[in-house]
Write a protein that holds these residues in place. Structure first.
Motif, PDB file in Angstrom:
ATOM      1  N   GLY A 189       0.802  -1.216   0.000  1.00 42.42           N
ATOM      2  CA  GLY A 189       0.000   0.000   0.000  1.00 42.42           C
ATOM      3  C   GLY A 189       0.831   1.261   0.000  1.00 42.42           C
ATOM      4  N   VAL A 190       2.077   1.174   0.456  1.00 48.82           N
ATOM      5  CA  VAL A 190       2.967   2.336   0.445  1.00 48.82           C
ATOM      6  C   VAL A 190       3.431   2.633  -0.975  1.00 48.82           C
ATOM      7  CG1 VAL A 190       5.186   3.258   1.241  1.00 48.82           C
ATOM      8  CG2 VAL A 190       3.751   1.897   2.797  1.00 48.82           C
ATOM      9  N   PHE A 191       3.730   1.592  -1.725  1.00 46.32           N
ATOM     10  CA  PHE A 191       4.304   1.758  -3.060  1.00 46.32           C
ATOM     11  C   PHE A 191       3.249   1.754  -4.166  1.00 46.32           C
ATOM     12  CE2 PHE A 191       7.369  -0.540  -0.364  1.00 46.32           C
ATOM     13  CZ  PHE A 191       8.437   0.377  -0.380  1.00 46.32           C
ATOM     14  N   LEU A 192       2.140   1.055  -3.941  1.00 48.53           N
ATOM     15  CA  LEU A 192       1.082   0.958  -4.949  1.00 48.53           C
ATOM     16  C   LEU A 192      -0.241   1.366  -4.311  1.00 48.53           C
ATOM     17  CD1 LEU A 192       2.060  -2.526  -6.431  1.00 48.53           C
ATOM     18  CD2 LEU A 192       2.547  -0.296  -7.449  1.00 48.53           C
ATOM     19  N   ARG A 193      -0.669   2.576  -4.534  1.00 49.00           N
ATOM     20  CA  ARG A 193      -1.875   3.078  -3.877  1.00 49.00           C
ATOM     21  C   ARG A 193      -3.152   2.450  -4.422  1.00 49.00           C
ATOM     22  NH1 ARG A 193      -0.097   7.588  -0.929  1.00 49.00           N
ATOM     23  NH2 ARG A 193       2.099   7.093  -0.514  1.00 49.00           N
ATOM     24  N   LYS A 274      11.762  -6.347   5.102  1.00 50.68           N
ATOM     25  CA  LYS A 274      12.708  -6.083   4.018  1.00 50.68           C
ATOM     26  C   LYS A 274      12.356  -4.805   3.260  1.00 50.68           C
ATOM     27  CE  LYS A 274      15.580  -9.666   3.998  1.00 50.68           C
ATOM     28  NZ  LYS A 274      17.057  -9.510   4.094  1.00 50.68           N
ATOM     29  N   THR A 275      11.071  -4.566   3.065  1.00 49.01           N
ATOM     30  CA  THR A 275      10.646  -3.440   2.221  1.00 49.01           C
ATOM     31  C   THR A 275      10.484  -2.141   2.996  1.00 49.01           C
ATOM     32  OG1 THR A 275       8.328  -4.100   2.502  1.00 49.01           O
ATOM     33  CG2 THR A 275       9.497  -4.952   0.582  1.00 49.01           C
ATOM     34  N   ARG A 276      10.416  -2.200   4.327  1.00 51.37           N
ATOM     35  CA  ARG A 276      10.163  -0.995   5.114  1.00 51.37           C
ATOM     36  C   ARG A 276      11.285   0.023   4.969  1.00 51.37           C
ATOM     37  NH1 ARG A 276      10.274  -2.577  11.428  1.00 51.37           N
ATOM     38  NH2 ARG A 276      10.267  -0.305  11.635  1.00 51.37           N
ATOM     39  N   LYS A 277      12.458  -0.414   4.521  1.00 57.41           N
ATOM     40  CA  LYS A 277      13.573   0.519   4.333  1.00 57.41           C
ATOM     41  C   LYS A 277      13.255   1.561   3.273  1.00 57.41           C
ATOM     42  CE  LYS A 277      16.418  -2.856   3.495  1.00 57.41           C
ATOM     43  NZ  LYS A 277      17.672  -3.596   3.146  1.00 57.41           N
ATOM     44  N   GLY A 278      12.326   1.218   2.363  1.00 57.94           N
ATOM     45  CA  GLY A 278      11.983   2.164   1.302  1.00 57.94           C
ATOM     46  C   GLY A 278      10.773   3.030   1.613  1.00 57.94           C
ATOM     47  N   PHE A 279      10.143   2.819   2.768  1.00 55.35           N
ATOM     48  CA  PHE A 279       8.932   3.574   3.090  1.00 55.35           C
ATOM     49  C   PHE A 279       9.198   5.079   3.142  1.00 55.35           C
ATOM     50  CE2 PHE A 279       6.804  -0.129   5.629  1.00 55.35           C
ATOM     51  CZ  PHE A 279       6.701  -0.837   4.454  1.00 55.35           C
ATOM     52  N   ALA A 280      10.272   5.463   3.823  1.00 53.82           N
ATOM     53  CA  ALA A 280      10.558   6.885   4.029  1.00 53.82           C
ATOM     54  C   ALA A 280      10.817   7.606   2.710  1.00 53.82           C
ATOM     55  CB  ALA A 280      11.754   7.049   4.956  1.00 53.82           C
ATOM     56  N   ASP A 281      11.329   6.904   1.726  1.00 47.17           N
ATOM     57  CA  ASP A 281      11.614   7.533   0.420  1.00 47.17           C
ATOM     58  C   ASP A 281      10.340   7.792  -0.370  1.00 47.17           C
ATOM     59  OD1 ASP A 281      14.344   7.409   0.961  1.00 47.17           O
ATOM     60  OD2 ASP A 281      14.522   5.405   0.080  1.00 47.17           O
ATOM     61  N   VAL A 282       9.291   7.020  -0.114  1.00 43.79           N
ATOM     62  CA  VAL A 282       8.055   7.131  -0.870  1.00 43.79           C
ATOM     63  C   VAL A 282       7.047   8.056  -0.186  1.00 43.79           C
ATOM     64  CG1 VAL A 282       6.102   5.844  -1.835  1.00 43.79           C
ATOM     65  CG2 VAL A 282       8.396   4.843  -1.842  1.00 43.79           C
ATOM     66  N   LEU A 283       6.997   7.980   1.135  1.00 46.59           N
ATOM     67  CA  LEU A 283       6.006   8.732   1.882  1.00 46.59           C
ATOM     68  C   LEU A 283       6.393  10.200   2.023  1.00 46.59           C
ATOM     69  CD1 LEU A 283       5.265   6.109   4.673  1.00 46.59           C
ATOM     70  CD2 LEU A 283       3.827   6.685   2.721  1.00 46.59           C
TER      71      LEU A 283
END
Length: 283
Positions: A189-193, A274-283
């Motif tokens: 949901g973070v990467f694909l709304r 594994k994917t949470r590392k990219g959350f801050a870059d997207v949000l």
């Protein structure tokens, strides 16, 4: 906890089931506190408050009984299987409780992280517990609905089967499976709304492809394998066996389902970490 405290959002995080168990034990008080806040927050500002959690399932039970028993004149597989109007209502309601549990967890999962950006960027917060909190709040409403169902069953029949004690055991593998899927969906949901839109459609499809409104025996033989492949089908059938028909659930089947569910939960947790590392870059 000070809001000025920050962490590196790109840091690696442990992915094993052992680390998950440690996290749950470490943050158990936080999980309980936030689950309670989640439940109470849903009714914040309403005049009746938490009382709505009791009235909602009662209203739905009455509506389903009227529509399917009086308008559609539906019966559940004939008199031998319990074809009365009230029996049809409780059988239907069991299916709705199980589907509602699964549906609510999955429908909320894609927005769990998106709606809590501050937890990702600005404060030390174990965001991996967000799906657990959502599951806990959903279980509260499932408990209320189940209580309404049992009271209705007693009123209609004058007794309660002792096998109702197995109902939590029947729900457990579905809860584990739903939690694993919630971790996956919360990350996606973070990467694909658009995930939320897809899940809404999927939930509706699952409702009609599950034995919610009909017994599995009513499904033609050539289509039955597809219905049985639905993760809700087995749980709904076992829930009805324990709650309505007074039968002991299929324990070997539940054991196999639980093993698979734990595997899905482990994979879902690992994916989230594994994917949470990219959350801050997207949000």
């Amino acid at each position: 906890m000070k809001s000025s405290t920050t962490i590196n959002p790109h840091a690696a995080h442990p992915t094993s089931l052992t680390s998950l168990a440690k996290n749950l034990a470490l943050h158990r008080e936080l999980i309980l506190q936030m689950t309670r806040r989640e439940v109470l927050g849903r009714y914040k500002g309403s005049a009746m408050g938490l009382t709505w959690s009791f009235f909602n399932p009662i209203f739905m039970l009455v509506v389903y009984t009227f529509v399917f028993s009086e308008i559609f004149k539906s019966r559940w597989g004939g008199a031998a299987e319990g074809g009365g109007k009230t029996q049809f209502a409780v059988l239907l309601f069991v299916g709705m409780i199980v589907h509602g549990l699964f549906a609510e967890i999955l429908s909320r999962a894609p927005s769990l992280i998106v709606n809590n950006i501050n937890y990702v960027k600005k404060v030390i917060f174990p965001i991996e517990i967000m799906p657990i909190i959502a599951v806990g709040a959903t279980l509260f409403h499932t408990l209320i609905s189940t209580a309404v169902l049992l009271v209705a069953f007693i009123i209609f029949n004058g007794y309660l089967h002792w096998t109702v004690i197995f109902f939590p055991l029947v729900l457990l593998p579905l809860v584990i499976l739903s939690t694993g899927l919630a971790w996956v969906l919360a990350s996606l949901g973070v990467f694909l709304r658009d995930v939320s839109q897809f899940i809404g459609i999927l939930i509706t499809i699952l409702m009609f492809l599950s034995p919610v409104f009909y017994p599995i025996s009513a499904v033609p033989e050539n289509f039955r394998p597809y219905i049985m492949a639905n993760p809700l089908t087995f749980i709904i059938e076992q829930a009805r066996a324990a709650l309505i028909f007074g039968q002991i659930p299929d324990m070997p089947g539940l054991a196999i389902y639980t093993v698979v569910a734990i595997g899905v939960a482990g994979a879902g947790y690992a994916w989230f970490q594994k994917t949470r590392k990219g959350f801050a870059d997207v949000l």
